[in-house]
Write a protein that holds these residues in place. Structure first.
Motif, PDB file in Angstrom:
ATOM      1  N   GLU A 139       0.819  -1.216   0.000  1.00  0.00           N
ATOM      2  CA  GLU A 139       0.000   0.000   0.000  1.00  0.00           C
ATOM      3  C   GLU A 139       0.855   1.270   0.000  1.00  0.00           C
ATOM      4  O   GLU A 139       0.463   2.284  -0.566  1.00  0.00           O
ATOM      5  CB  GLU A 139      -0.933   0.001   1.211  1.00  0.00           C
ATOM      6  N   LYS A 199      -8.841  -3.077   0.091  1.00  0.00           N
ATOM      7  CA  LYS A 199      -8.132  -3.976   1.005  1.00  0.00           C
ATOM      8  C   LYS A 199      -8.869  -5.292   1.200  1.00  0.00           C
ATOM      9  O   LYS A 199      -8.246  -6.357   1.319  1.00  0.00           O
ATOM     10  CB  LYS A 199      -7.938  -3.291   2.367  1.00  0.00           C
ATOM     11  N   ASN A 224      -7.820  -7.349  -1.507  1.00  0.00           N
ATOM     12  CA  ASN A 224      -6.382  -7.318  -1.774  1.00  0.00           C
ATOM     13  C   ASN A 224      -6.057  -6.928  -3.218  1.00  0.00           C
ATOM     14  O   ASN A 224      -5.286  -7.591  -3.906  1.00  0.00           O
ATOM     15  CB  ASN A 224      -5.753  -8.684  -1.453  1.00  0.00           C
TER      16      ASN A 224
END
Length: 330
Positions: A220, A294, A297
């Motif tokens: 990230e 998130k 993913n």
């Protein structure tokens, strides 16, 4: 007698309905005016002086990522004495006035619908200058956000059937895209839609384009730095030029601008820059939304790019911005 009873009954019903009607039930006229345009209501002497200079400086800032200089907003001014009748029905109005309290207030749908009126108040001329200087970007955002919502509502009424697009279905996302966009490519993991522009010098050759795809989320902390590299990889793979060895890339001579933002309640980045076709002369602006998903993913990318030679492109990119910001992850 029956006629009299009928008349009395109808009169009672009319009075009851009228008494139950609220003031805001009045049907407002449809607001006039284009997106990215505002009317400034302020004294002409102030407009021609330093307060007007400050408004022109802040609101006249150029939109980044466009090939030709274009302002964030187009601004016209009128003296308060002329602010009446149809002028009050414009879609976006900024009223600059003096008062005891320094503040910005917002009123919606007062004279027409949809309409936003922002009132900027300060004690004196110096206060007005400081207010515009310090809170001008906030005012611009109010107008821009209202225009985005307005455009999205129009697109909802004429939206494409998402069930026909494999990529959106496979990625589990939705976008509000108007029907005038046609499918160029829908591979199931990559979507390319194109709208042929029908007005101005760009008619015929000009297009607005939407790209949708996903890439794995690896780190990230490096997402922002890798946006250009990702779009160049996608361009080489999916956006060919007219001859072999030609494909879309990020223009090397122009560094894109990236800003943190939020899409569908998720951390995201907005990137504005210029694209070009490698070894060719085609080029134009793009706007890219890279959303950090998130839970799955991955990164969801929605990008819009415009090819419209010899015409202003701000409003074309603005429509693509409205589409990108409509993203929902199911």
């Amino acid at each position: 007698m029956k006629k009299l009873l009928t008349i009395l009954t109808l009169t009672f019903l009319f009075i009851s309905c009228d008494e139950g009607k609220k003031e805001n039930d009045y049907i407002l006229p449809t607001a006039s005016g284009n997106t990215n345009e505002i009317l400034v209501v302020m004294k002409t002497l102030q407009w021609e002086g330093k307060p007007g200079d400050e408004i022109r400086t802040v609101f006249g800032e150029h939109q980044v990522g466009l090939p030709q200089p274009e302002t964030l907003l187009s601004v016209t001014q009128i003296d308060p004495s002329g602010y009446k009748n149809f002028m009050r029905n414009l879609k976006a109005i900024l009223i600059v006035t003096t008062g005891e309290k320094e503040e910005i207030s917002v009123t919606r749908n007062k004279y027409a619908e949809p309409q936003i009126i922002v009132t900027a108040t300060a004690k004196d001329e110096d206060g007005l200058i400081n207010l515009i200087k310090n809170r001008g970007k906030e005012i611009i955002k109010l107008f821009k956000d209202e225009d985005i919502a307005f455009i999205q509502q129009i697109f909802k009424r004429e939206a494409l059937d998402e069930s026909s697009l494999k990529t959106l279905k496979n990625l589990g996302i939705s976008l509000t895209i108007p029907k005038r966009f046609n499918v160029v490519d829908d591979k199931g993991d990559f979507l390319w839609l194109r709208q042929h522009l029908k007005s101005g010098i760009a008619r015929g050759d000009g297009t607005n384009n939407i790209l949708v795809y996903s890439v794995p989320l690896e780190d990230e902390s490096t997402v922002e730095d890798n946006i250009t590299a990702i779009r160049d990889t996608i361009g080489k793979k999916h956006i060919p030029g007219s001859k072999e060895g030609m494909y879309m890339i990020t223009e090397a001579a122009y560094t894109p601008f990236t800003y943190p933002t939020e899409i569908d309640g998720k951390k995201a980045y907005e990137t504005r820059g210029k694209w070009e076709v490698k070894n060719d002369f085609m080029a134009g602006p793009f706007i890219n939304y890279t959303v950090i998903d998130k839970a799955n993913n991955r990164l969801i990318v929605v990008e819009g790019f415009t090819y419209a030679p010899s015409v202003n492109k701000r409003d074309f990119i603005f429509e693509l911005e409205a589409i990108g910001k409509s993203l929902k992850i199911k």
